[in-house]
Design a protein around this motif. Structure first.
Motif, short mmCIF file in Angstrom:
data_model
loop_
_atom_site.label_atom_id
_atom_site.label_comp_id
_atom_site.label_asym_id
_atom_site.label_seq_id
_atom_site.Cartn_x
_atom_site.Cartn_y
_atom_site.Cartn_z
N ASP A 101 0.84 -1.19 0.00
CA ASP A 101 0.00 0.00 0.00
C ASP A 101 0.88 1.25 0.00
O ASP A 101 1.23 1.76 1.06
CB ASP A 101 -0.91 -0.02 1.23
N PRO A 102 1.26 1.77 -1.19
CA PRO A 102 2.12 2.96 -1.24
C PRO A 102 1.45 4.15 -0.56
O PRO A 102 0.23 4.25 -0.49
CB PRO A 102 2.30 3.20 -2.74
N GLY A 103 2.29 5.06 -0.08
CA GLY A 103 1.79 6.25 0.61
C GLY A 103 2.45 6.40 1.96
O GLY A 103 3.52 5.83 2.23
N THR A 104 1.83 7.16 2.83
CA THR A 104 2.39 7.43 4.15
C THR A 104 2.43 6.15 4.99
O THR A 104 1.45 5.42 5.07
CB THR A 104 1.58 8.49 4.88
N HIS A 105 3.58 5.90 5.60
CA HIS A 105 3.75 4.76 6.50
C HIS A 105 4.27 5.25 7.86
O HIS A 105 5.04 6.21 7.93
CB HIS A 105 4.73 3.74 5.93
N MET A 106 3.84 4.57 8.89
CA MET A 106 4.35 4.82 10.23
C MET A 106 5.41 3.78 10.55
O MET A 106 5.19 2.58 10.38
CB MET A 106 3.21 4.74 11.26
N VAL A 107 6.57 4.26 10.99
CA VAL A 107 7.66 3.37 11.40
C VAL A 107 7.99 3.68 12.85
O VAL A 107 8.32 4.83 13.18
CB VAL A 107 8.89 3.55 10.51
N ARG A 108 7.86 2.68 13.71
CA ARG A 108 8.20 2.86 15.12
C ARG A 108 9.35 1.93 15.48
O ARG A 108 9.32 0.74 15.20
CB ARG A 108 6.99 2.57 16.02
N LEU A 109 10.35 2.51 16.15
CA LEU A 109 11.50 1.75 16.62
C LEU A 109 11.48 1.75 18.15
O LEU A 109 11.37 2.81 18.77
CB LEU A 109 12.80 2.38 16.12
N HIS A 110 11.57 0.57 18.74
CA HIS A 110 11.52 0.41 20.19
C HIS A 110 12.92 0.10 20.72
O HIS A 110 13.59 -0.82 20.23
CB HIS A 110 10.57 -0.74 20.57
N PHE A 144 18.43 3.70 30.77
CA PHE A 144 18.25 2.37 31.35
C PHE A 144 16.94 2.24 32.11
O PHE A 144 16.62 1.17 32.61
CB PHE A 144 19.41 2.06 32.29
N VAL A 145 16.18 3.33 32.23
CA VAL A 145 15.00 3.30 33.07
C VAL A 145 13.75 2.94 32.28
O VAL A 145 13.07 1.96 32.57
CB VAL A 145 14.81 4.67 33.78
N ASN A 146 13.47 3.73 31.24
CA ASN A 146 12.23 3.54 30.49
C ASN A 146 12.53 3.21 29.03
O ASN A 146 13.49 3.73 28.46
CB ASN A 146 11.37 4.80 30.55
N PRO A 147 11.71 2.39 28.42
CA PRO A 147 11.85 2.16 26.97
C PRO A 147 11.62 3.45 26.20
O PRO A 147 10.89 4.34 26.64
CB PRO A 147 10.77 1.13 26.67
N LYS A 148 12.25 3.55 25.06
CA LYS A 148 12.09 4.71 24.19
C LYS A 148 11.50 4.24 22.86
O LYS A 148 12.07 3.37 22.21
CB LYS A 148 13.43 5.40 23.96
N VAL A 149 10.37 4.84 22.49
CA VAL A 149 9.73 4.53 21.23
C VAL A 149 9.82 5.77 20.34
O VAL A 149 9.35 6.84 20.71
CB VAL A 149 8.25 4.13 21.42
#
Length: 473
Positions: A101-110, A144-149
C-alpha cells in the motif's frame, strides 16, 4: 428476579454489540509488520502479535549475517515482553519489508537498554536509516529506566521499506528491541498546511511528501491515552508539564459521543479519548478574561515543524457562541476561529488545524489560544483538546543532522579500508624487496665475480718512459 436477569442480559448484549461495532470500525492497515527483535517466540502487546525475527522464522525480514540475540539478565516487571530481548548488530544490517500500500507509513523503533551480563548496551552507538532518510545518528539507545519509542511518518512510493542499522565505529554496535511498519490512513497527513512565517500566513504545499519524527503528542486536560485506546496504537501524554501558565484555565470532560464527520477529523487523526477532554477559558460574567493559554515545547534548531492542534467544542451550551484566536510562536495563526462553522454546525465534532513553523534559534515552539474580538461574555472563550509537534526532514533528507545517508553508509567501508591499506602496502613492500634480492642473485650467477690482483709491481719513471717509446714506435 426475572426482570433483573433480563436487564443484565440486555446490558451484556449492548456491551457485546458496541464492542463488536468498535472492532468493525477499527483501522486495519494493509501493511502491518510487527517484529519482536532478538526473540525466539512471538509476543502479544495491546492485542497485537509481534513476530520473532529469529532465523527459523519465515517472517523475520532480517537481512544480515553478523547479528545475535540478547536477553535481559533479569525480568523487567511491568514492561511488555518485547523489551526483554534485543537484536544486536556488529556490522551494517537491515530489515526489509515489502510494501503493498504505497503512501504514508508509520515506522516505530523500540529501544530499551536493559542489563545483561553478556554485553553492556550502554556501549552502543549507531545510526539508523529508513529508505534513505537519516533517522538517527550517534544514537545510544535511550536510558536504562524507560523504553524509548521513536515514531516516524514518511511517504513510501517504492516496493520496500528498508531499515538499516549502522554501528558508528568498529568498536560499537547497534541494537533494537522491536519494530513496527504500518501503512497509515490516507487522511493522516494531507497535502497542504498553513506556513506561519512571522506575521505572514502562506500555503505550504507537498506536506504529505515530507518525512516526520513525532516529537510531542499531547492530550490537553485529560489523562494519558495508551496505544490500547488509540486506533493507530499511539501514546498521548498529559499536557501539565508543557502548560506555561495554568491561571485562568479550566479542565472539562465530556461523557457523550464524539461526532466524527466525513471530511473532518477521523478517529485515526485523533481518538475519542483526546477529544472528550480539554482546557478552556470561560467568562464567568459579562467581562471577557484578558488571558491566553500557552504551552511551550523544546525543540531542535534549524528544522521546520508540523504543529497540529486538535479542537472539539465539548463545553458550549449552544452553537455559534465560541470564537477565539490561535497563536503559534506568538504569531496569530488563526483569527476568530468559529468551531461551529468549520464543523458544519455540530457540537462535539472534532476539527484540527495544521501549521508549519521554523524553530529558529529559540529552541522552543509555543502554541496559544485566547479570546478574540468576537468573544462574548458568559460563554467559552477559547478551547484546546490536543497538540502534536513533528520535526520535518531538512534539505539533505535527514532528521538528525546535516550528513546525508550516502556519506553515513560510506563511513563503514572507509574504516575497513583504513585497516587494510597499511597491510596491503606492507605486503607490496615485502614483495618488492624480495624481487630486488632475487634479481641481484640472478645477475651474480650470469657474471661470475673475480678478485682484483693486489700484487702489482711498481715501475720506475725510466721504465715507464721506455715502455711508452716502444708503443709509439
Amino acid at each position: 428476579m426475572g426482570t433483573l436477569l433480563s436487564s443484565h442480559g440486555f446490558s451484556l448484549f449492548l456491551l457485546w454489540t458496541f464492542t463488536l461495532y468498535g472492532l468493525c470500525l477499527s483501522f486495519s492497515p494493509i501493511d502491518n509488520y510487527l517484529i519482536n527483535s532478538g526473540a525466539s517466540l512471538d509476543s502479544v502487546v495491546d492485542n497485537r502479535r509481534f513476530i520473532s525475527d529469529s532465523s527459523n522464522s519465515p517472517d523475520s525480514h532480517l537481512s544480515s549475517g553478523r547479528t545475535f540475540s540478547l536477553c535481559a539478565g533479569t525480568l523487567l516487571p511491568g514492561l511488555p515482553q518485547i523489551y526483554h530481548t534485543a537484536r544486536v548488530f556488529n556490522s551494517p544490517s537491515k530489515y526489509v519489508f515489502n510494501v503493498k500500500d504505497p503512501g504514508t507509513h508509520m515506522v516505530r523503533l523500540h529501544f530499551h537498554r536493559f542489563n545483561s551480563s553478556r554485553l553492556d548496551l550502554g556501549n552502543s552507538r549507531f545510526h539508523v536509516l529508513v529508505n534513505g532518510l537519516v533517522a538517527l545518528t550517534n544514537f545510544s539507545g535511550g536510558d536504562f529506566v524507560n523504553p524509548k519509542v521513536i515514531e516516524y511518518l514518511l511517504c513510501v512510493n517504492s516496493e520496500k521499506v528498508e531499515i538499516r542499522f549502522v554501528p558508528a565505529k568498529k568498536s560499537n554496535f547497534a541494537f533494537v528491541n522491536a519494530i513496527e511498519v504500518i501503512s497509515a490512513p490516507k487522511d493522516l497527513v494531507l497535502e497542504t498546511a498553513q506556513y506561519v512565517n512571522g506575521d505572514k500566513i502562506e500555503e505550504f504545499q507537498g506536506l504529505n511528501k515530507q518525512a516526520f519524527e513525532t516529537m510531542y503528542r499531547v492530550t490537553v486536560g485529560g489523562p494519558k491515552v495508551t496505544p490500547f485506546n488509540d486506533s493507530l496504537w499511539r501514546t498521548w501524554i498529559p499536557d501539565d508539564e508543557y502548560l506555561k501558565l495554568s491561571e485562568g484555565s479550566n479542565k472539562v470532560y465530556f461523557g457523550g459521543r464524539i461526532k466524527y464527520q466525513d471530511g473532518g477529523a477521523s478517529r485515526e487523526v485523533g481518538p475519542d479519548n483526546v477529544y472528550d477532554s480539554a482546557r478552556l477559558i470561560r467568562s464567568k460574567n459579562a467581562s471577557i478574561p484578558n488571558v491566553n493559554l500557552t504551552w511551550e515545547f523544546p525543540v531542535s534548531e534549524d528544522y521546520k515543524y508540523l504543529v497540529r492542534m486538535h479542537f472539539c467544542d465539548i463545553a458550549s451550551i449552544s452553537l455559534g457562541l465560541l470564537y477565539f484566536n490561535v497563536y503559534v510562536n506568538e504569531h496569530l495563526a488563526y483569527k476568530d476561529l468559529d468551531l461551529s462553522d468549520v464543523t458544519n454546525y455540530m457540537l462535539a465534532s472534532p476539527f484540527y488545524a495544521d501549521f508549519v513553523v521554523d524553530a529558529g534559534r529559540s529552541g522552543v515552539i509555543t502554541v496559544s489560544v485566547g479570546p478574540s474580538s468576537k468573544s462574548m461574555g458568559y460563554t467559552v472563550d477559547a478551547i484546546l483538546n490536543g497538540v502534536e509537534i513533528m520535526k520535518m526532514n531538512n534539505s539533505v533528507y535527514s532528521l538528525a543532522g546535516k550528513v546525508p545517508a550516502e556519506l553515513i553508509m560510506k563511513c563503514w567501508p572507509r574504516r575497513t579500508l583504513g585497516i587494510l591499506l597499511p597491510l596491503i602496502a606492507l605486503a607490496c613492500l615485502l614483495l618488492s624487496l624480495s624481487a630486488i634480492v632475487h634479481r641481484r642473485k640472478s645477475n651474480a650467477e650470469l657474471f661470475p665475480w673475480s678478485k682484483l690482483p693486489t700484487d702489482i709491481h711498481e715501475i720506475s719513471p725510466k721504465q715507464a718512459k721506455l715502455q711508452l717509446s716502444n708503443i709509439v714506435t
